[in-house]
Scaffold this motif. Structure first.
Motif, PDB file in Angstrom:
ATOM      1  N   ALA A   1      51.723   3.917 -13.126  1.00 38.81           N
ATOM      2  CA  ALA A   1      52.935   4.324 -13.849  1.00 38.81           C
ATOM      3  C   ALA A   1      52.641   5.276 -14.996  1.00 38.81           C
ATOM      4  N   GLY A   2      51.348   5.511 -15.279  1.00 37.59           N
ATOM      5  CA  GLY A   2      50.995   6.487 -16.300  1.00 37.59           C
ATOM      6  C   GLY A   2      50.340   5.939 -17.554  1.00 37.59           C
ATOM      7  N   ALA A   3      49.861   4.693 -17.509  1.00 32.18           N
ATOM      8  CA  ALA A   3      49.159   4.142 -18.676  1.00 32.18           C
ATOM      9  C   ALA A   3      47.865   4.904 -18.922  1.00 32.18           C
ATOM     10  N   LEU A   4      47.495   5.047 -20.175  1.00 31.96           N
ATOM     11  CA  LEU A   4      46.214   5.669 -20.510  1.00 31.96           C
ATOM     12  C   LEU A   4      45.059   4.735 -20.186  1.00 31.96           C
ATOM     13  N   ASP A   5      45.277   3.443 -20.383  1.00 33.84           N
ATOM     14  CA  ASP A   5      44.249   2.446 -20.076  1.00 33.84           C
ATOM     15  C   ASP A   5      44.921   1.088 -19.996  1.00 33.84           C
ATOM     16  N   VAL A   6      44.359   0.213 -19.195  1.00 29.04           N
ATOM     17  CA  VAL A   6      44.813  -1.170 -19.082  1.00 29.04           C
ATOM     18  C   VAL A   6      43.580  -2.053 -19.003  1.00 29.04           C
ATOM     19  N   TYR A   7      43.579  -3.149 -19.760  1.00 29.17           N
ATOM     20  CA  TYR A   7      42.438  -4.058 -19.695  1.00 29.17           C
ATOM     21  C   TYR A   7      42.884  -5.467 -20.032  1.00 29.17           C
ATOM     22  N   TYR A   8      42.070  -6.444 -19.594  1.00 25.27           N
ATOM     23  CA  TYR A   8      42.334  -7.853 -19.860  1.00 25.27           C
ATOM     24  C   TYR A   8      41.223  -8.431 -20.734  1.00 25.27           C
ATOM     25  N   THR A   9      41.600  -9.290 -21.664  1.00 22.38           N
ATOM     26  CA  THR A   9      40.653  -9.973 -22.534  1.00 22.38           C
ATOM     27  C   THR A   9      40.815 -11.476 -22.342  1.00 22.38           C
ATOM     28  N   PRO A  10      39.725 -12.212 -22.022  1.00 23.85           N
ATOM     29  CA  PRO A  10      39.862 -13.678 -21.894  1.00 23.85           C
ATOM     30  C   PRO A  10      40.211 -14.301 -23.243  1.00 23.85           C
TER      31      PRO A  10
ATOM     32  N   LYS B   1      58.743   2.290 -23.381  1.00 20.24           N
ATOM     33  CA  LYS B   1      59.809   1.501 -22.764  1.00 20.24           C
ATOM     34  C   LYS B   1      59.617   1.394 -21.258  1.00 20.24           C
ATOM     35  N   ALA B   2      59.271   2.520 -20.627  1.00 22.60           N
ATOM     36  CA  ALA B   2      59.055   2.497 -19.181  1.00 22.60           C
ATOM     37  C   ALA B   2      57.870   1.604 -18.823  1.00 22.60           C
ATOM     38  N   MET B   3      56.817   1.644 -19.671  1.00 23.56           N
ATOM     39  CA  MET B   3      55.650   0.800 -19.416  1.00 23.56           C
ATOM     40  C   MET B   3      56.016  -0.682 -19.552  1.00 23.56           C
ATOM     41  N   ALA B   4      56.839  -0.989 -20.552  1.00 24.56           N
ATOM     42  CA  ALA B   4      57.265  -2.379 -20.737  1.00 24.56           C
ATOM     43  C   ALA B   4      58.013  -2.875 -19.503  1.00 24.56           C
ATOM     44  N   GLU B   5      58.846  -2.023 -18.932  1.00 23.48           N
ATOM     45  CA  GLU B   5      59.585  -2.402 -17.729  1.00 23.48           C
ATOM     46  C   GLU B   5      58.632  -2.699 -16.568  1.00 23.48           C
ATOM     47  N   VAL B   6      57.586  -1.888 -16.432  1.00 29.20           N
ATOM     48  CA  VAL B   6      56.609  -2.113 -15.358  1.00 29.20           C
ATOM     49  C   VAL B   6      55.854  -3.420 -15.599  1.00 29.20           C
TER      50      VAL B   6
END
Length: 480
Positions: free
Chosen positions: A375-384, A406-411
């Motif tokens: 959807a166009g995020a610059l980066d996505v990551y998970y932290t335990p 806003k569009a990212m929040a919807e995704v």
């Protein structure tokens, strides 16, 4: 983020916290709490002053008796019964008449679970004919109250936490832990009352200060115990606490159990806009005001593993309550994203969207990350992370342009089970980027702040490695 901060400079007891929360909770919830039909129990609130500071004192009467006042129940607390003078699976009381003044502890109404003033042998039942209650009885009472399923679940979990601590201290199964009626019903009122008030307040994040547990000793029917008492120490495992010059028991098992169940973290008061303050007053007088305070408001900067509230060495974050707030800090959304910092370097503005998730599988999280990036995020990551009730979870972090937030929040809402997303806006320093082609490979070059480095695009390099049936190792050719 709606944040509640609990200040425990004079410890914590269930009735003190209930008094403080009653000052900031909706009036109708307080009225509903006072009308709860806990067997033989009445709950009321009144104004009180400690060292000139006004607050609210919570009263819990069981068959007309109140723990924490002069008389047969000096300041006993429900949760403490079994730990002071535990015998044959029953809880036994303080012997108030034999106590010097400094043994009388915190003196908060409804707290300290010692069923003070009974002072009888195990064979001698209280003259009012009070019963003993086990966990099965407590579960039945809480389950039958006219409160939400969430309040019942939290209340039962807190009471089980107290009983489990008593069980570990005395080497007895939970099924053999029993409480005198006044202490048991007083504890139910405190636990359910605090759960009900916290539900109505609706804080998304609860932070507490380190807990002052007091110092010295407390006497029970069968001896003298150190402060914090054994069950309290069990419950506070993993939580920051300390002792100072105040003589007496400042932290009770019920207060400790409520705090450790609900608090997401322990530390200094977060950077926040405080909207309301509640003050809960204890019974006993000390040289220092015997109060507990709570602060409710919107956190302006959220702690994580690498950034703490008020850390001026990190990029500054903001949360926005309106579009006007956002524009005032970041400028209009259609302005150029890159701005010059005065030399050949650049800065841009980005958002971090984050959410704590504890109910998704690894496959579901992986697919969500893929869709958010698409959807166009610059980066996505998970932290335990570890959430309350010791639940393992992950914190999802998504970096994106402000105009895409806003569009990212919807995704994120569409592909995760989170019910809320936090937003922070940042100004970041960035290197200037240039793309060229060399030997059939696209080359990315970064310059600025005295740095220049280049490396091939991953996909081009990977395709070259496949065509040669070779490895990526040694092929990156990064040049500093």
């Amino acid at each position: 983020m709606k944040t509640l901060y609990i200040e425990c400079n004079m410890g914590i007891a269930g009735d003190m916290l209930m008094g403080a929360l009653a000052e900031i909770a909706p009036a109708e919830t307080v009225e509903r709490l006072c009308a709860l039909k806990i067997p033989g129990t009445e709950i009321s609130f009144e104004h009180s002053e400690k060292c000139g500071i006004g607050g609210t004192h919570a009263h819990v009467f069981v068959h007309g008796e109140e723990e924490g006042h002069d008389g047969e129940h000096s300041h006993g607390e429900h949760g403490h019964d079994a730990e002071h003078g535990y015998h044959h699976g029953h809880a036994y009381p303080y012997e108030k008449d034999h106590l010097p003044e400094h043994y009388h502890g915190h003196g908060n109404a409804g707290e300290h679970g010692h069923d003070a003033g009974h002072g009888h042998d195990a064979e001698h039942e209280h003259h009012h004919g009070h019963h003993h209650y086990g966990m099965g009885d407590i579960e039945s009472i809480i389950s039958g109250l006219p409160v939400s399923a969430s309040v019942k679940e939290n209340a039962l979990a807190i009471y089980k936490r107290i009983a489990s601590a008593e069980s570990r201290v005395h080497g007895q199964p939970v099924s053999e832990i029993h409480f005198h009626e006044v202490g048991a019903m007083d504890a139910v009122a405190d636990v359910v009352g605090n759960c009900l008030l916290l539900e109505a307040i609706g804080a998304e994040r609860i932070v507490s200060s380190p807990v002052n547990v007091g110092s010295g000793s407390v006497r029970c029917a069968h001896g003298i115990l150190p402060v914090p008492a054994p069950a309290t120490a069990e419950i506070l495992k993993g939580t920051e606490y300390y002792s100072d010059e105040i003589r007496g028991e400042l932290c009770t098992p019920t207060g400790a159990a409520i705090l450790t169940h609900f608090a997401d973290e322990t530390g200094a008061r977060p950077r926040m806009r405080v909207d309301s303050v509640g003050v809960g007053a204890g019974t006993k007088d000390f040289p220092r005001a015997n109060i507990l305070r709570v602060f409710l408001g919107e956190a302006r900067e959220i702690s994580d593993g690498n950034r703490t509230a008020g850390d001026e060495t990190q990029p500054e974050g903001r949360d926005f309550r309106s579009a006007a707030d956002e524009e005032m800090f970041c400028g209009s959304a259609d302005e150029g994203m890159l701005c010059c910092s005065g030399d050949d370097s650049q800065m841009d503005r980005i958002c971090e969207l984050s959410a704590n998730i504890d109910d998704m599988t690894g496959e579901e999280l992986g697919f969500a990350m893929e869709r958010i990036l698409d959807a166009g995020a610059l980066d996505v990551y998970y932290t335990p992370i570890i959430m309350k009730k010791s639940r393992p979870a992950v914190k999802l972090s998504c970096l994106c342009r402000r105009e895409k937030a806003k569009a990212m929040a919807e995704v994120i809402f569409r592909h995760t089970r989170t019910a809320g997303i936090r937003r922070l806006d940042f100004v970041r320093y960035v290197l200037q980027r240039e793309s060229t082609e060399r030997d059939g490979l696209r080359i990315k070059t970064y310059r600025g702040y005295g740095v220049e480095r280049s490396k091939p695009e991953y996909e081009d390099l990977a395709e070259l490695a496949r065509s040669r049936d070779g490895s990526l190792i040694g092929m990156k050719g990064e040049k500093e």
